[in-house]
Design an enzyme around this catalytic site. Structure first.
Site, PDB file in Angstrom:
ATOM      1  N   ASN A   1      34.021  40.415  47.436  1.00  0.00           N
ATOM      2  CA  ASN A   1      34.675  39.648  46.376  1.00  0.00           C
ATOM      3  C   ASN A   1      34.745  38.159  46.715  1.00  0.00           C
ATOM      4  OD1 ASN A   1      36.574  39.542  43.905  1.00  0.00           O
ATOM      5  ND2 ASN A   1      37.800  38.589  45.499  1.00  0.00           N
TER       6      ASN A   1
ATOM      7  N   ASP B   1      36.294  32.982  45.601  1.00  0.00           N
ATOM      8  CA  ASP B   1      35.569  34.127  45.040  1.00  0.00           C
ATOM      9  C   ASP B   1      34.080  33.828  44.912  1.00  0.00           C
ATOM     10  OD1 ASP B   1      38.084  35.217  44.751  1.00  0.00           O
ATOM     11  OD2 ASP B   1      37.702  35.979  42.734  1.00  0.00           O
TER      12      ASP B   1
ATOM     13  N   ASP C   1      36.355  46.103  49.902  1.00  0.00           N
ATOM     14  CA  ASP C   1      37.610  45.387  49.719  1.00  0.00           C
ATOM     15  C   ASP C   1      37.666  44.748  48.336  1.00  0.00           C
ATOM     16  OD1 ASP C   1      40.084  44.124  50.868  1.00  0.00           O
ATOM     17  OD2 ASP C   1      38.950  42.308  50.423  1.00  0.00           O
TER      18      ASP C   1
ATOM     19  N   HIS D   1      38.404  43.267  41.713  1.00  0.00           N
ATOM     20  CA  HIS D   1      38.567  41.863  41.319  1.00  0.00           C
ATOM     21  C   HIS D   1      37.263  41.078  41.230  1.00  0.00           C
ATOM     22  CE1 HIS D   1      42.878  42.328  41.631  1.00  0.00           C
ATOM     23  NE2 HIS D   1      42.736  42.845  42.829  1.00  0.00           N
TER      24      HIS D   1
ATOM     25  N   GLU E   1      38.449  49.878  47.043  1.00  0.00           N
ATOM     26  CA  GLU E   1      39.867  49.561  46.937  1.00  0.00           C
ATOM     27  C   GLU E   1      40.120  49.071  45.515  1.00  0.00           C
ATOM     28  OE1 GLU E   1      43.303  46.583  48.737  1.00  0.00           O
ATOM     29  OE2 GLU E   1      41.233  45.921  48.518  1.00  0.00           O
TER      30      GLU E   1
END
Length: 697
Positions: A300, A363, A401, A405, A436
Site C-alpha cells: 500500500n 501511498d 498489509d 486501503h 489484512e
C-alpha cells in the site's frame, strides 16, 4: 503528475489608519492574494478606481497609499474573469475575501492511469472538469484511432472500455471540451493484460496452524540484543515442539523504523535482522522441518525515505513522480481518512501527497501499471530468489498489509489484488496470500474474489466477548460470516485468530485470567478456519497499547534475561519495556512441562487439532446443553468418527455424562456411557466417538 491550480481565492487583508469621525484621510491598504490552498499568487493586477494598477509580488502582496474610505477595486489576471467590487473602509483593520474565477479551461489529468477489470475490459481513471464532454479514441495503430465514446458526460469515476483482446497492444487518446475550451491528450499506449483473475487457493493452509513472529523481539542469535534470522533458525525446534507448521513474519525488509512497515528497499532485509543469505538459511531449515513461512509484504505504501519517493518529491517531474498519489485540482486537501486523520501531506515543494497512515508512509499509486509491475517483480524475487524453480530458499506466500486501503476506487483495489494473486500463482501455484482487511464483514468478504484468505477480525472479537461472559452463539456468528464469504468464493480460507500485533494482547483483554486464556485458545483451535497465534500468546504474555508494548520480547526465562533474550532498549522502540518481568510465571522456563500451564494447554490443543483434520474439513453442528456451556459436534470428511466439543463458559465446574462410551482427547481418558465427566471452570472437553447421535447431559 504535478498539479495545476484552476480556482483562486483572493484574501485581501486591509490595514487602515483612520482619523476621527470615521473619515479616512490617510492610510495604507495592503492586499495579499492567495489561492484556495493558502498559497501566494503573484502577478495578479489590482487597481483602485481604475488607477494606480499594481501587480502582486512573489509573496502575493500589494500595498497602496489611500486618502479616502471608499474605492472601486478591480482585480484581473490573464485567464481569469475580471472582478470589480466597491468597498468601503470604516475600520482600522478589515478583511475582504473575494473569489477570482478562472475561465473554463479544459484539463485532463491522470490520463495514463488504468486498471484491468478482466481479460477483455480496462477501466481508464483520468479526471477532467465536471462540465466537460469527453470523447475516447482507441485503436491497434497509433495513426488509426476510432471513437469508442463521443461527447459523453463523465463523472471522474472511470471509463470502462470492453471487447479488448488479451496480449494486444493498444493506443488511445482522450478529448475533453466545453463551451469555451477544449483539450486532448497525446496518443498513449498500453498492453492488455490477460489471465487477470486466474488463480486457485492452495490446500496446505487449510490444515495449518500459523504462528506470527515479530523477528526483532523473538530470539537473538548473535548477542546484540536484537532478534534476528540466526535466532529464528536456532528456535525451529521450539516451534516444532509447540506444534505449529507455518509462520508469518512481520516485515523483514530494510527500514529505518523498529517495526519496518515503512520499507526503503524491497529487495533487501533489515540489517538488524541479518543478511539475505542468513534469511535463506533459515528458510531452508524451516522447510526441512516441515514449516512453511510467509512474510509481511507492504504494498500500500513505502517509507518516505525510499529512493522512489525521494526522487518523486523533487520539484521537477521524473520517472518516479507517478509512483505516488499527488494532489490534483480535483482533490480536497482537507479530506479526512477512515479514522478522521489527515491524509494529504506536504513536502518541501508546493505539492501534497496522499498517505493513509501518516506522512512517513506515502501511498503508492497502483493505478500506474509500472508500479504494479514493480510489485509483481518484488513478489517473484522473494518467492524464488534464484529464479530456478526451487522454492526451498523462498517464502511460501505473503501476508498483505493494509490490503483494504490500496485505492478509494474499489475496482482498483480488488482488480489489483486479482492481478497480483494471478502473478504470484504463476510463479508458485502453492503460494498463499492472506489479506489484512480490517473492516466490517460484508466489505471484507468481497476480498475473497481476490485473495486466498482474509483475517477474521469480527470472529476474533466475538470469541473474546464470549469468553468474557457475553452470551453468543459462536457457530451462528460463523455461519453468518461464511455465508457472506461464499457469495464471493466457495473456496475461501478463513484466517482466524484472537489478537495480533496491532491489538492489545489476549491476556489484557481477558484481564490476565489464566483459565479464560486457555478457554479462548480452546475455542480458536476447535472451530473451523486456519488459526493464527501471536508469539507469546501461548505463554499468556501481557501487552497493551502503545504498539511497542504489545511487541515486547518473547519471554524465554524466569529471570526475563538470558541467552537469546531480546532487549527493547537496543532496538529503537519508541517506548520502554513495561510488561516483561522476572518471576511472573509467564516465561517459557516457568511453564514448560508444568501441568495446567497455558503453554502446555496450547501445545496439547495444537496437537489435537493436527491429529484430527476433521476440525479443518468437517461439518459443525451446535448441540443444546445446560446454561453457561456451549457445545458442538464436528463430523464428516473422510473420518469414521465424530468429535463433540463442550466448553464451560462459567467459573463453576460442571458434571456431564454421555450416552455412549467416549474418549476424551485433552486428558486422554476413556469414559463409559453415563459416567460422570468433570468439566472444569472455563474448561473444555473433546469427546471422540463413532456414535453419530451422542446425547450429552
Amino acid at each position: 503528475m504535478k498539479k495545476k491550480i484552476l480556482l483562486f481565492l483572493l484574501i485581501a487583508t486591509i490595514s487602515v489608519l483612520t482619523a476621527c469621525n470615521d473619515q479616512l484621510t490617510q492610510g495604507k491598504l495592503s492586499i495579499k492574494v492567495e489561492n484556495q490552498f493558502g498559497e501566494s499568487v503573484e502577478q495578479a493586477k489590482v487597481s483602485l478606481d481604475g488607477l494606480n494598477a499594481k501587480q502582486t509580488n512573489s509573496n502575493g502582496v500589494i500595498t497602496f497609499n489611500i486618502t479616502k474610505p471608499d474605492y472601486e477595486v478591480t482585480i484581473s489576471k490573464v485567464g481569469y474573469d475580471t472582478l470589480t467590487k466597491n468597498i468601503v473602509l470604516r475600520e482600522k483593520e478589515s478583511t475582504l475575501v473575494l473569489e477570482l474565477k478562472k475561465k473554463d479551461t479544459a484539463v485532463i489529468v491522470g490520463e495514463k492511469e488504468y486498471i484491468d477489470i478482466d481479460d477483455n475490459t480496462v477501466k481508464f481513471l483520468f479526471k477532467t472538469n465536471s462540465y466537460n464532454k469527453v470523447s475516447f479514441y482507441l485503436g491497434e495503430d497509433s495513426n488509426d484511432l476510432t471513437v469508442k465514446e463521443q461527447n459523453i458526460d463523465y463523472d471522474n469515476e472511470g471509463l470502462e472500455i470492453s471487447n479488448l483482446k488479451a496480449g494486444k497492444t493498444y493506443y488511445y487518446k482522450i478529448e475533453a471540451k466545453n463551451n469555451e475550451d477544449s483539450t486532448s491528450t497525446e496518443v498513449i499506449t498500453f498492453k492488455k493484460l490477460g489471465n487477470t483473475n486466474n488463480w486457485e487457493a492452495p490446500d496446505w493452509p487449510r490444515k495449518a496452524v500459523f504462528y506470527e513472529i515479530f523477528v526483532r523481539s523473538f530470539y537473538d542469535g548473535n548477542n546484540d540484543g536484537v532478534g534476528d534470522f540466526v535466532g529464528l533458525k536456532e528456535k525451529i525446534p521450539y516451534l516444532k515442539d509447540l506444534g505449529v507448521d507455518a509462520l508469518w513474519l512481520m516485515p523483514i525488509n530494510s527500514s529505518p523504523s523498529y517495526h519496518s512497515y515503512d520499507v526503503v528497499d524491497y529487495y533487501d532485509t533489515n540489517e538488524d535482522y541479518g543478511t539475505i543469505e542468513e534469511f535463506q538459511e533459515f528458510l531452508r531449515a524451516a522447510h526441512e522441518n516441515g514449516i512453511k513461512v510467509i512474510m509481511d509484504l507492504v504494498i500500500n505504501h513505502t517509507g518516505d525515505k525510499h529512493p522512489w519517493f525521494e526522487a518523486a518529491s523533487k520539484e521537477e517531474e521524473n520517472e518516479y513522480t507517478d509512483y505516488y498519489v499527488w494532489r490534483d485540482q480535483f482533490d480536497d486537501i482537507y479530506e479526512k481518512g477512515p479514522w478522521g486523520q489527515m491524509v494529504w501531506h506536504k513536502v518541501s515543494t508546493p505539492e501534497y501527497y496522499y498517505g493513509t497512515f501518516w506522512s512517513g508512509m506515502p501511498d503508492l499509486n497502483l493505478r500506474n501499471h509500472k508500479v504494479r509491475e514493480e510489485m509483481k517483480k518484488i513478489a517473484k524475487f522473494w518467492l524464488d530468489p534464484n529464479q530456478d524453480g526451487d522454492f526451498s530458499d523462498g517464502v511460501d506466500g505473503f501476508r498483505l498489509d493494509a490490503a483494504l486501503h490500496i485505492d478509494e476506487d474499489g475496482d482498483v483495489t480488488h482488480n489489483w489484488w486479482q492481478e497480483f494473486n494471478s502473478a504470484v500463482k504463476k510463479v508458485n501455484p502453492e503460494a498463499f496470500l492472506v489479506g489484512e482487511n480490517w473492516t466490517e464483514t460484508d466489505e471484507m468478504a468481497q476480498f475473497f474474489e481476490d485473495l486466498d484468505a482474509s483475517f477474521n477480525f469480527s470472529l476474533a472479537d466475538q470469541i473474546i466477548r464470549m469468553v468474557n461472559g457475553e452470551p453468543r452463539d459462536i457457530l451462528g456468528d460463523i455461519e453468518y460470516i461464511h455465508n457472506r464469504y461464499s457469495r464471493y468464493s466457495k473456496d475461501f480460507i478463513d484466517a482466524t485468530f484472537l489478537r495480533n500485533h496491532d491489538q492489545n494482547r489476549v491476556a489484557h483483554d481477558l484481564v490476565e485470567n489464566k483459565e479464560k486464556m486457555k478457554l479462548a485458545s480452546s475455542l480458536l483451535l476447535t472451530l473451523p478456519g486456519t488459526p493464527f497465534l501471536y508469539y507469546g500468546e501461548e505463554l499468556g504474555q501481557m501487552g497493551a497499547k502503545p504498539d511497542d508494548n504489545i511487541r515486547e520480547p518473547f519471554d524465554w526465562y524466569a529471570d526475563a534475561e538470558g541467552e537469546g533474550m531480546t532487549i527493547m532498549a537496543k532496538s529503537n522502540f519508541y517506548n520502554k519495556m513495561k510488561y516483561t518481568e522476572a518471576n511472573d510465571g509467564i516465561s517459557l522456563e516457568e511453564q514448560k512441562g508444568v501441568e495446567g500451564s497455558i503453554f502446555e494447554h496450547y501445545k496439547e490443543m495444537i496437537k489435537i487439532r493436527k491429529e484430527n483434520p476433521i476440525f479443518s474439513t468437517g461439518n459443525y453442528e451446535k448441540i443444546d446443553t445446560s446454561a453457561r456451556t456451549y457445545a458442538y459436534k464436528v463430523s464428516g470428511g473422510d473420518q469414521e468418527y465424530n468429535l463433540y466439543v463442550i466448553h464451560n463458559l462459567s467459573s463453576d465446574k460442571k458434571i456431564i455424562s454421555a450416552s455412549s462410551d467416549v474418549l476424551e482427547l485433552i486428558n486422554d481418558s476413556k469414559y463409559k456411557a453415563s459416567d460422570s465427566i468433570e468439566l472444569k471452570a472455563y474448561g473444555t472437553l473433546i469427546l471422540k466417538v463413532k456414535d453419530n447421535n451422542l446425547v450429552i447431559n
